[in-house]
Design a protein around this motif. Structure first.
Motif, PDB file in Angstrom:
ATOM      1  N   VAL A  37       0.850  -1.202   0.000  1.00  0.00           N
ATOM      2  CA  VAL A  37       0.000   0.000   0.000  1.00  0.00           C
ATOM      3  C   VAL A  37       0.880   1.245   0.000  1.00  0.00           C
ATOM      4  O   VAL A  37       0.632   2.199  -0.739  1.00  0.00           O
ATOM      5  N   ALA A  38       1.917   1.240   0.828  1.00  0.00           N
ATOM      6  CA  ALA A  38       2.815   2.394   0.896  1.00  0.00           C
ATOM      7  C   ALA A  38       3.541   2.612  -0.438  1.00  0.00           C
ATOM      8  O   ALA A  38       3.634   3.747  -0.923  1.00  0.00           O
ATOM      9  N   VAL A  39       4.017   1.533  -1.030  1.00  0.00           N
ATOM     10  CA  VAL A  39       4.746   1.646  -2.302  1.00  0.00           C
ATOM     11  C   VAL A  39       3.817   2.116  -3.414  1.00  0.00           C
ATOM     12  O   VAL A  39       4.111   3.096  -4.119  1.00  0.00           O
ATOM     13  N   PHE A  40       2.667   1.440  -3.585  1.00  0.00           N
ATOM     14  CA  PHE A  40       1.747   1.829  -4.657  1.00  0.00           C
ATOM     15  C   PHE A  40       1.121   3.196  -4.385  1.00  0.00           C
ATOM     16  O   PHE A  40       0.876   3.965  -5.312  1.00  0.00           O
ATOM     17  N   GLY A  41       0.883   3.499  -3.123  1.00  0.00           N
ATOM     18  CA  GLY A  41       0.360   4.819  -2.774  1.00  0.00           C
ATOM     19  C   GLY A  41       1.358   5.918  -3.102  1.00  0.00           C
ATOM     20  O   GLY A  41       0.980   6.982  -3.591  1.00  0.00           O
ATOM     21  N   GLY A  42       2.625   5.654  -2.832  1.00  0.00           N
ATOM     22  CA  GLY A  42       3.662   6.628  -3.173  1.00  0.00           C
ATOM     23  C   GLY A  42       3.772   6.829  -4.677  1.00  0.00           C
ATOM     24  O   GLY A  42       3.878   7.964  -5.153  1.00  0.00           O
ATOM     25  N   LEU A  43       3.729   5.734  -5.423  1.00  0.00           N
ATOM     26  CA  LEU A  43       3.796   5.836  -6.880  1.00  0.00           C
ATOM     27  C   LEU A  43       2.571   6.556  -7.437  1.00  0.00           C
ATOM     28  O   LEU A  43       2.688   7.395  -8.347  1.00  0.00           O
ATOM     29  N   LEU A  44       1.407   6.234  -6.893  1.00  0.00           N
ATOM     30  CA  LEU A  44       0.174   6.893  -7.318  1.00  0.00           C
ATOM     31  C   LEU A  44       0.241   8.389  -7.031  1.00  0.00           C
ATOM     32  O   LEU A  44      -0.083   9.218  -7.888  1.00  0.00           O
ATOM     33  N   THR A  45       0.681   8.729  -5.837  1.00  0.00           N
ATOM     34  CA  THR A  45       0.794  10.136  -5.453  1.00  0.00           C
ATOM     35  C   THR A  45       1.778  10.866  -6.358  1.00  0.00           C
ATOM     36  O   THR A  45       1.492  11.969  -6.836  1.00  0.00           O
ATOM     37  N   LEU A  46       2.911  10.249  -6.590  1.00  0.00           N
ATOM     38  CA  LEU A  46       3.906  10.860  -7.475  1.00  0.00           C
ATOM     39  C   LEU A  46       3.335  11.065  -8.876  1.00  0.00           C
ATOM     40  O   LEU A  46       3.495  12.139  -9.468  1.00  0.00           O
ATOM     41  N   GLY A  47       2.651  10.060  -9.398  1.00  0.00           N
ATOM     42  CA  GLY A  47       2.048  10.174 -10.726  1.00  0.00           C
ATOM     43  C   GLY A  47       1.015  11.289 -10.803  1.00  0.00           C
ATOM     44  O   GLY A  47       0.988  12.073 -11.762  1.00  0.00           O
ATOM     45  N   ILE A  48       0.174  11.385  -9.782  1.00  0.00           N
ATOM     46  CA  ILE A  48      -0.853  12.426  -9.782  1.00  0.00           C
ATOM     47  C   ILE A  48      -0.227  13.806  -9.634  1.00  0.00           C
ATOM     48  O   ILE A  48      -0.659  14.766 -10.275  1.00  0.00           O
ATOM     49  N   LEU A  49       0.812  13.910  -8.814  1.00  0.00           N
ATOM     50  CA  LEU A  49       1.498  15.204  -8.686  1.00  0.00           C
ATOM     51  C   LEU A  49       2.149  15.615 -10.003  1.00  0.00           C
ATOM     52  O   LEU A  49       2.161  16.797 -10.358  1.00  0.00           O
ATOM     53  N   ILE A  50       2.665  14.648 -10.737  1.00  0.00           N
ATOM     54  CA  ILE A  50       3.238  14.946 -12.052  1.00  0.00           C
ATOM     55  C   ILE A  50       2.149  15.416 -13.004  1.00  0.00           C
ATOM     56  O   ILE A  50       2.324  16.397 -13.738  1.00  0.00           O
ATOM     57  N   ILE A  51       0.997  14.738 -12.979  1.00  0.00           N
ATOM     58  CA  ILE A  51      -0.124  15.146 -13.831  1.00  0.00           C
ATOM     59  C   ILE A  51      -0.570  16.557 -13.465  1.00  0.00           C
ATOM     60  O   ILE A  51      -0.792  17.404 -14.335  1.00  0.00           O
ATOM     61  N   ARG A  52      -0.695  16.826 -12.162  1.00  0.00           N
ATOM     62  CA  ARG A  52      -1.167  18.145 -11.713  1.00  0.00           C
ATOM     63  C   ARG A  52      -0.167  19.250 -12.013  1.00  0.00           C
ATOM     64  O   ARG A  52      -0.559  20.403 -12.205  1.00  0.00           O
ATOM     65  N   GLY A  53       1.100  18.929 -12.081  1.00  0.00           N
ATOM     66  CA  GLY A  53       2.115  19.934 -12.369  1.00  0.00           C
ATOM     67  C   GLY A  53       2.392  20.110 -13.842  1.00  0.00           C
ATOM     68  O   GLY A  53       3.146  21.001 -14.239  1.00  0.00           O
ATOM     69  N   ASN A  54       1.791  19.292 -14.668  1.00  0.00           N
ATOM     70  CA  ASN A  54       2.024  19.328 -16.098  1.00  0.00           C
ATOM     71  C   ASN A  54       1.244  20.483 -16.726  1.00  0.00           C
ATOM     72  O   ASN A  54       0.112  20.759 -16.354  1.00  0.00           O
ATOM     73  N   LYS A  55       1.825  21.132 -17.705  1.00  0.00           N
ATOM     74  CA  LYS A  55       1.151  22.268 -18.355  1.00  0.00           C
ATOM     75  C   LYS A  55      -0.089  21.819 -19.126  1.00  0.00           C
ATOM     76  O   LYS A  55      -0.950  22.633 -19.430  1.00  0.00           O
ATOM     77  N   TYR A  56      -0.198  20.530 -19.440  1.00  0.00           N
ATOM     78  CA  TYR A  56      -1.368  20.015 -20.155  1.00  0.00           C
ATOM     79  C   TYR A  56      -2.469  19.545 -19.204  1.00  0.00           C
ATOM     80  O   TYR A  56      -3.481  19.027 -19.634  1.00  0.00           O
ATOM     81  N   SER A  57      -2.269  19.757 -17.914  1.00  0.00           N
ATOM     82  CA  SER A  57      -3.235  19.333 -16.910  1.00  0.00           C
ATOM     83  C   SER A  57      -4.649  19.855 -17.168  1.00  0.00           C
ATOM     84  O   SER A  57      -5.609  19.106 -17.049  1.00  0.00           O
ATOM     85  N   PRO A  58      -4.827  21.129 -17.537  1.00  0.00           N
ATOM     86  CA  PRO A  58      -6.190  21.602 -17.808  1.00  0.00           C
ATOM     87  C   PRO A  58      -6.858  20.878 -18.979  1.00  0.00           C
ATOM     88  O   PRO A  58      -8.059  20.671 -18.980  1.00  0.00           O
ATOM     89  N   ILE A  59      -6.063  20.469 -19.951  1.00  0.00           N
ATOM     90  CA  ILE A  59      -6.610  19.735 -21.092  1.00  0.00           C
ATOM     91  C   ILE A  59      -7.017  18.331 -20.660  1.00  0.00           C
ATOM     92  O   ILE A  59      -8.110  17.863 -20.969  1.00  0.00           O
ATOM     93  N   VAL A  60      -6.138  17.660 -19.917  1.00  0.00           N
ATOM     94  CA  VAL A  60      -6.432  16.310 -19.437  1.00  0.00           C
ATOM     95  C   VAL A  60      -7.638  16.345 -18.502  1.00  0.00           C
ATOM     96  O   VAL A  60      -8.464  15.450 -18.512  1.00  0.00           O
ATOM     97  N   GLY A  61      -7.762  17.419 -17.714  1.00  0.00           N
ATOM     98  CA  GLY A  61      -8.851  17.545 -16.754  1.00  0.00           C
ATOM     99  C   GLY A  61     -10.217  17.700 -17.382  1.00  0.00           C
ATOM    100  O   GLY A  61     -11.232  17.610 -16.697  1.00  0.00           O
ATOM    101  N   ARG A  62     -10.278  17.912 -18.674  1.00  0.00           N
ATOM    102  CA  ARG A  62     -11.574  18.021 -19.351  1.00  0.00           C
ATOM    103  C   ARG A  62     -12.259  16.669 -19.487  1.00  0.00           C
ATOM    104  O   ARG A  62     -13.457  16.610 -19.715  1.00  0.00           O
ATOM    105  N   PHE A  63     -11.497  15.596 -19.387  1.00  0.00           N
ATOM    106  CA  PHE A  63     -12.067  14.262 -19.475  1.00  0.00           C
ATOM    107  C   PHE A  63     -12.636  13.902 -18.110  1.00  0.00           C
ATOM    108  O   PHE A  63     -11.937  13.968 -17.105  1.00  0.00           O
ATOM    109  N   GLY A  64     -13.899  13.527 -18.072  1.00  0.00           N
ATOM    110  CA  GLY A  64     -14.631  13.313 -16.829  1.00  0.00           C
ATOM    111  C   GLY A  64     -13.869  12.613 -15.722  1.00  0.00           C
ATOM    112  O   GLY A  64     -13.707  13.144 -14.629  1.00  0.00           O
ATOM    113  N   MET A  65     -13.385  11.408 -15.978  1.00  0.00           N
ATOM    114  CA  MET A  65     -12.709  10.629 -14.943  1.00  0.00           C
ATOM    115  C   MET A  65     -11.409  11.295 -14.506  1.00  0.00           C
ATOM    116  O   MET A  65     -11.052  11.255 -13.336  1.00  0.00           O
ATOM    117  N   LEU A  66     -10.718  11.895 -15.415  1.00  0.00           N
ATOM    118  CA  LEU A  66      -9.415  12.467 -15.105  1.00  0.00           C
ATOM    119  C   LEU A  66      -9.506  13.812 -14.405  1.00  0.00           C
ATOM    120  O   LEU A  66      -8.516  14.288 -13.865  1.00  0.00           O
TER     121      LEU A  66
END
Length: 171
Positions: free
Chosen positions: A104-133
């Protein structure tokens, strides 16, 4: 029938919790309640004695105490805490519980890192237009930790006594 219940209920509940957390950032209360009720019904049918059942409940209480602390500091959501607690009851005081929590700690850390990368990406507003994302790109929202709990639980469940019991009684 018991073997089928052991093979189906736990994995489906974890998969459902992970999916709903990913889509809605919430884990429905019915998931931990179903897991807890299933444990209470199934455990005696597998021949689990009172002492062993007590160790399973102790594992849940220890995990609950830790999760309560994390929840009170705003580090963890309530749904995640409830799900982790009930999964700990299923694993009991065992090496599988330790492996599960480590995963849980390992996958949670990877998940958190991935989401932080998505949120910090300049294309985040575009990706955020998709319902689930959209949930994944909103920096005000937390991390759908139910995904990490689900993956870790599904990976470790085949190593448990319950799963081995179920497989040995299938034939």
């Amino acid at each position: 029938m018991l073997s089928a219940a052991l093979i189906v209920i736990f994995p489906l509940c974890l998969a459902y919790a992970a999916l709903t957390d990913m889509l809605t950032m919430k884990i429905p209360n019915r998931v931990p309640l179903l897991l807890l009720a299933s444990f209470a019904i199934i455990a005696p049918l597998t021949g689990m004695g009172w002492a062993e059942a007590g160790s399973h409940l102790l594992a849940g209480m220890i995990v609950f105490a830790a999760c309560f602390g994390l929840f009170s500091f705003g580090v963890m959501g309530g749904g995640d805490a409830k799900l982790l607690t009930v999964v700990a009851i299923w694993f009991g005081m065992s090496i599988e519980l330790f492996a599960f929590l480590t995963n849980v700690a390992v996958f949670g850390g990877l998940l958190t890192l991935g989401i932080l990368i998505i949120r910090g990406n300049k294309y985040s507003p575009i990706v955020g237009r998709f319902g689930m994302l959209q949930h994944l790109t909103d920096p005000k929202l937390g991390i759908p930790y139910g995904v990490a709990i689900g993956i870790a639980g599904l990976l470790e469940y085949p190593n448990t006594e319950y799963f081995r019991f179920a497989v040995s009684h299938l034939a």
